[in-house]
Each structure stands twice: as C-alpha cells, then as structure tokens.
Design an enzyme around this catalytic site. Structure first.
Site, PDB file in Angstrom:
ATOM      1  N   ARG A 155      -9.244   0.657   9.448  1.00 52.56           N
ATOM      2  CA  ARG A 155      -8.843  -0.707   9.772  1.00 52.56           C
ATOM      3  C   ARG A 155      -9.901  -1.449  10.584  1.00 52.56           C
ATOM      4  O   ARG A 155      -9.693  -2.607  10.916  1.00 52.56           O
ATOM      5  CB  ARG A 155      -7.552  -0.686  10.580  1.00 52.56           C
ATOM      6  CG  ARG A 155      -6.286  -1.004   9.772  1.00 52.56           C
ATOM      7  CD  ARG A 155      -5.111  -0.875  10.726  1.00 52.56           C
ATOM      8  NE  ARG A 155      -3.953  -1.621  10.341  1.00 52.56           N
ATOM      9  CZ  ARG A 155      -2.918  -1.109   9.649  1.00 52.56           C
ATOM     10  NH1 ARG A 155      -2.940   0.122   9.213  1.00 52.56           N
ATOM     11  NH2 ARG A 155      -1.867  -1.854   9.403  1.00 52.56           N
ATOM     12  N   ARG A 162      11.983  -1.245  11.662  1.00 53.52           N
ATOM     13  CA  ARG A 162      10.683  -1.435  12.304  1.00 53.52           C
ATOM     14  C   ARG A 162      10.685  -2.745  13.076  1.00 53.52           C
ATOM     15  O   ARG A 162      10.803  -3.814  12.502  1.00 53.52           O
ATOM     16  CB  ARG A 162       9.568  -1.466  11.249  1.00 53.52           C
ATOM     17  CG  ARG A 162       9.151  -0.096  10.798  1.00 53.52           C
ATOM     18  CD  ARG A 162       8.040  -0.169   9.778  1.00 53.52           C
ATOM     19  NE  ARG A 162       6.849  -0.865  10.252  1.00 53.52           N
ATOM     20  CZ  ARG A 162       5.697  -0.869   9.598  1.00 53.52           C
ATOM     21  NH1 ARG A 162       5.582  -0.246   8.462  1.00 53.52           N
ATOM     22  NH2 ARG A 162       4.667  -1.511  10.095  1.00 53.52           N
ATOM     23  N   ARG A 164      -0.265  -9.586  13.178  1.00 54.92           N
ATOM     24  CA  ARG A 164      -0.813  -8.492  12.360  1.00 54.92           C
ATOM     25  C   ARG A 164      -1.686  -9.041  11.245  1.00 54.92           C
ATOM     26  O   ARG A 164      -2.730  -8.462  10.921  1.00 54.92           O
ATOM     27  CB  ARG A 164       0.326  -7.650  11.781  1.00 54.92           C
ATOM     28  CG  ARG A 164       0.929  -6.722  12.835  1.00 54.92           C
ATOM     29  CD  ARG A 164       2.332  -6.305  12.508  1.00 54.92           C
ATOM     30  NE  ARG A 164       2.453  -5.524  11.310  1.00 54.92           N
ATOM     31  CZ  ARG A 164       3.572  -5.413  10.602  1.00 54.92           C
ATOM     32  NH1 ARG A 164       4.664  -6.067  10.972  1.00 54.92           N
ATOM     33  NH2 ARG A 164       3.601  -4.666   9.546  1.00 54.92           N
ATOM     34  N   ARG A 216      11.692  -6.554   4.665  1.00 56.30           N
ATOM     35  CA  ARG A 216      11.645  -5.130   4.997  1.00 56.30           C
ATOM     36  C   ARG A 216      12.250  -4.885   6.379  1.00 56.30           C
ATOM     37  O   ARG A 216      12.914  -3.876   6.605  1.00 56.30           O
ATOM     38  CB  ARG A 216      10.189  -4.650   4.939  1.00 56.30           C
ATOM     39  CG  ARG A 216      10.021  -3.164   5.212  1.00 56.30           C
ATOM     40  CD  ARG A 216       8.619  -2.678   4.885  1.00 56.30           C
ATOM     41  NE  ARG A 216       7.665  -2.969   5.936  1.00 56.30           N
ATOM     42  CZ  ARG A 216       6.352  -2.688   5.874  1.00 56.30           C
ATOM     43  NH1 ARG A 216       5.841  -2.162   4.787  1.00 56.30           N
ATOM     44  NH2 ARG A 216       5.564  -2.968   6.880  1.00 56.30           N
ATOM     45  N   LYS A 227       0.823  -1.217   0.000  1.00 50.85           N
ATOM     46  CA  LYS A 227       0.000   0.000   0.000  1.00 50.85           C
ATOM     47  C   LYS A 227       0.856   1.266   0.000  1.00 50.85           C
ATOM     48  O   LYS A 227       0.597   2.194  -0.755  1.00 50.85           O
ATOM     49  CB  LYS A 227      -0.928   0.038   1.227  1.00 50.85           C
ATOM     50  CG  LYS A 227      -1.867  -1.153   1.326  1.00 50.85           C
ATOM     51  CD  LYS A 227      -2.836  -1.011   2.497  1.00 50.85           C
ATOM     52  CE  LYS A 227      -2.170  -1.043   3.869  1.00 50.85           C
ATOM     53  NZ  LYS A 227      -1.650  -2.352   4.272  1.00 50.85           N
TER      54      LYS A 227
HETATM   55  P1  ADP Z   1       1.426  -2.297   7.764  1.00 54.99           P
HETATM   56  O1  ADP Z   1       0.583  -1.781   6.631  1.00 54.99           O
HETATM   57  O2  ADP Z   1       2.718  -2.837   7.328  1.00 54.99           O
HETATM   58  O3  ADP Z   1       0.678  -3.162   8.710  1.00 54.99           O
HETATM   59  P2  ADP Z   1       1.278   0.300   9.044  1.00 54.99           P
HETATM   60  O4  ADP Z   1       2.456   1.143   8.947  1.00 54.99           O
HETATM   61  O5  ADP Z   1       0.062   0.660   8.244  1.00 54.99           O
HETATM   62  O6  ADP Z   1       1.827  -1.122   8.703  1.00 54.99           O
HETATM   63  O7  ADP Z   1       0.803   0.171  10.575  1.00 54.99           O
HETATM   64  C1  ADP Z   1       1.664  -0.246  11.579  1.00 54.99           C
HETATM   65  C2  ADP Z   1       0.916  -0.370  12.907  1.00 54.99           C
HETATM   66  O8  ADP Z   1       0.326   0.910  13.259  1.00 54.99           O
HETATM   67  C3  ADP Z   1      -0.269  -1.327  12.912  1.00 54.99           C
HETATM   68  O9  ADP Z   1       0.143  -2.651  13.144  1.00 54.99           O
HETATM   69  C4  ADP Z   1      -1.108  -0.745  14.085  1.00 54.99           C
HETATM   70  O10 ADP Z   1      -0.572  -1.083  15.347  1.00 54.99           O
HETATM   71  C5  ADP Z   1      -0.919   0.753  13.929  1.00 54.99           C
HETATM   72  N1  ADP Z   1      -1.989   1.334  13.078  1.00 54.99           N
HETATM   73  C6  ADP Z   1      -1.805   1.932  11.875  1.00 54.99           C
HETATM   74  N2  ADP Z   1      -2.984   2.337  11.347  1.00 54.99           N
HETATM   75  C7  ADP Z   1      -3.941   1.976  12.241  1.00 54.99           C
HETATM   76  C8  ADP Z   1      -5.363   2.082  12.277  1.00 54.99           C
HETATM   77  N3  ADP Z   1      -6.051   2.649  11.281  1.00 54.99           N
HETATM   78  N4  ADP Z   1      -6.020   1.591  13.363  1.00 54.99           N
HETATM   79  C9  ADP Z   1      -5.355   1.025  14.368  1.00 54.99           C
HETATM   80  N5  ADP Z   1      -4.023   0.877  14.396  1.00 54.99           N
HETATM   81  C10 ADP Z   1      -3.308   1.342  13.353  1.00 54.99           C
END
Ligand code: ADP
Length: 191
Positions: free
Chosen positions: A90, A135, A147, A129, A15
């Site tokens: 989410r 990270r 996740r 990654r 994404k």
């Molecule tokens: P990825 O797409 O690789 O899972 P992100 O960078 O989008 O990683 O998100 C990393 C973390 O940030 C998620 O695992 C969660 O803990 C938190 N997070 C991000 N966006 C949200 C959201 N919309 N609602 C709840 N937690 C979020």
C-alpha cells in the site's frame, strides 16, 4: 517458478471477493493484510492493538508493522504455488520490501492488476458492506472518504512503481462478479 500477483485497487474495488475466486482457480494463496489485522484485533494480540487505532480512522498502519507481519505469513507457506497479495503493498516502501523479500528467494512479482471503480460507486459499496460486515471503518462516510484519499496519495504510486517494470495493468472493476473474474483471468493467463 511460483506465480505471485498483486491485486490492486481502492477500498471497495472488490479485491477480496476476486482474490478468493482466483485462489480457488489457480491454487495460489490469498494474503489479505486487512483480514490479517482484523484477525489479530479480534484476538486482542499485540499486533492487533498496534493496528487498531490506525484502522479505525482509515489511516495506514505503519510500514514496519505491516511488512513484518507479511514476511511472517509468506515464510509460513513455503509450499504455496504462489500468492495473491490483497491490500499489500500500500506504499512504495512496502513494495520495495516485498520485492526484496521475493528476490531473496529468487522469485518476483508476475503482475500487478488494478481494479478500477469510480469514487461514487466505491462509497456506495462500502456503505452497503458496512450494514452487515460489522466493520466500523465501513459505516462512516468520512472515514471511507479518508481511506479513498489515503489510497490516492500513498497507495496509487505503487501502480507506477510496477508499471516502470512493465508489470502493471488495469481491468474494469464494474460489472458482475463473474465478468470481472474473467477479465482478471485473461490477465493472469497472459503472464
Ligand atoms: P479495504 O480494501 O476495504 O480498504 P482492507 O481490509 O484491505 O480494506 O484494510 C483495512 C485497513 O487495514 C486499512 O484501512 C488500513 O488501516 C489497514 N491496512 C491493511 N493493509 C495495510 C497495508 N498494507 N498497509 C497499511 N495499512 C494496512
């Protein structure tokens, strides 16, 4: 009418990479809730501290925290031609809050586009990654699996939420970055 797109898909589906390319092509602004939380964490803000423990375990940050942050970000760019929401919504409550926020501006989501990638491929990509991203949530297979599980349980229903409004579609998230980008552009141009 501004163009708002949700870029959807499991962690590691690409994404962020695609959102940046779409931003450049369409002039609409990427809002990545994950990036926003990482920024807050790196600056030791209240918001960052709130998010930290959840992110480290691969759990979702509570809805009210995410929604408040997202709303601030949207309201901070009234001149934007539109937004690409990356990593948001989410959960169903986040989707409802997003629709309300846009409705109050007489706007709406144009389309949700999901990138589909198999679990095995996701785990490989995230571990890869993790070697360079710094990270911690990318360097441990158990956290990655959590996740993906959280995505299936809490996030995937958001696809159906927008599908019921005739707005969801999926594209194959495996291929070269440009191939996937072209698939996404076809979807966006058809809105
Ligand atoms: P990825 O797409 O690789 O899972 P992100 O960078 O989008 O990683 O998100 C990393 C973390 O940030 C998620 O695992 C969660 O803990 C938190 N997070 C991000 N966006 C949200 C959201 N919309 N609602 C709840 N937690 C979020």
């Amino acid at each position: 009418m501004r163009k708002h797109i949700i870029l959807f898909g499991p962690p590691g589906s690409g994404k962020g990479t695609q959102a940046k390319k779409l931003e450049a092509k369409y002039g609409i602004i990427q809002i990545s809730t994950g990036d926003l939380f990482r920024y807050e964490m790196s600056h030791d803000t209240q918001l960052g501290l709130k998010a930290k423990a959840y992110m480290a375990k691969g759990e979702l940050v509570p809805d009210e925290v995410v929604i408040g942050m997202l709303k601030n970000k949207v309201d901070a760019s009234p001149e934007a031609k539109g937004f690409i929401f990356d990593g948001f919504p989410r959960t169903i409550p986040q989707a409802e809050a997003l629709d309300q926020l846009l409705e109050a501006k007489n706007e709406k989501i144009g389309r949700l586009i999901a990138l589909t990638v198999s679990d095995g491929e996701l785990i490989n990509r995230l571990l890869e990654r993790g070697k360079t991203s710094g990270r911690t949530d990318d360097s441990n297979e158990e956290i990655i699996q959590n996740r993906i599980d959280v995505y299936k349980k809490e996030t995937s229903p958001v696809y159906g939420f927008y599908d019921a409004k005739g707005k969801s579609s999926s594209v194959n998230g495996v291929g070269t970055i440009d191939e996937i980008f072209n698939r996404l552009c076809e979807e966006i141009d058809s809105i």
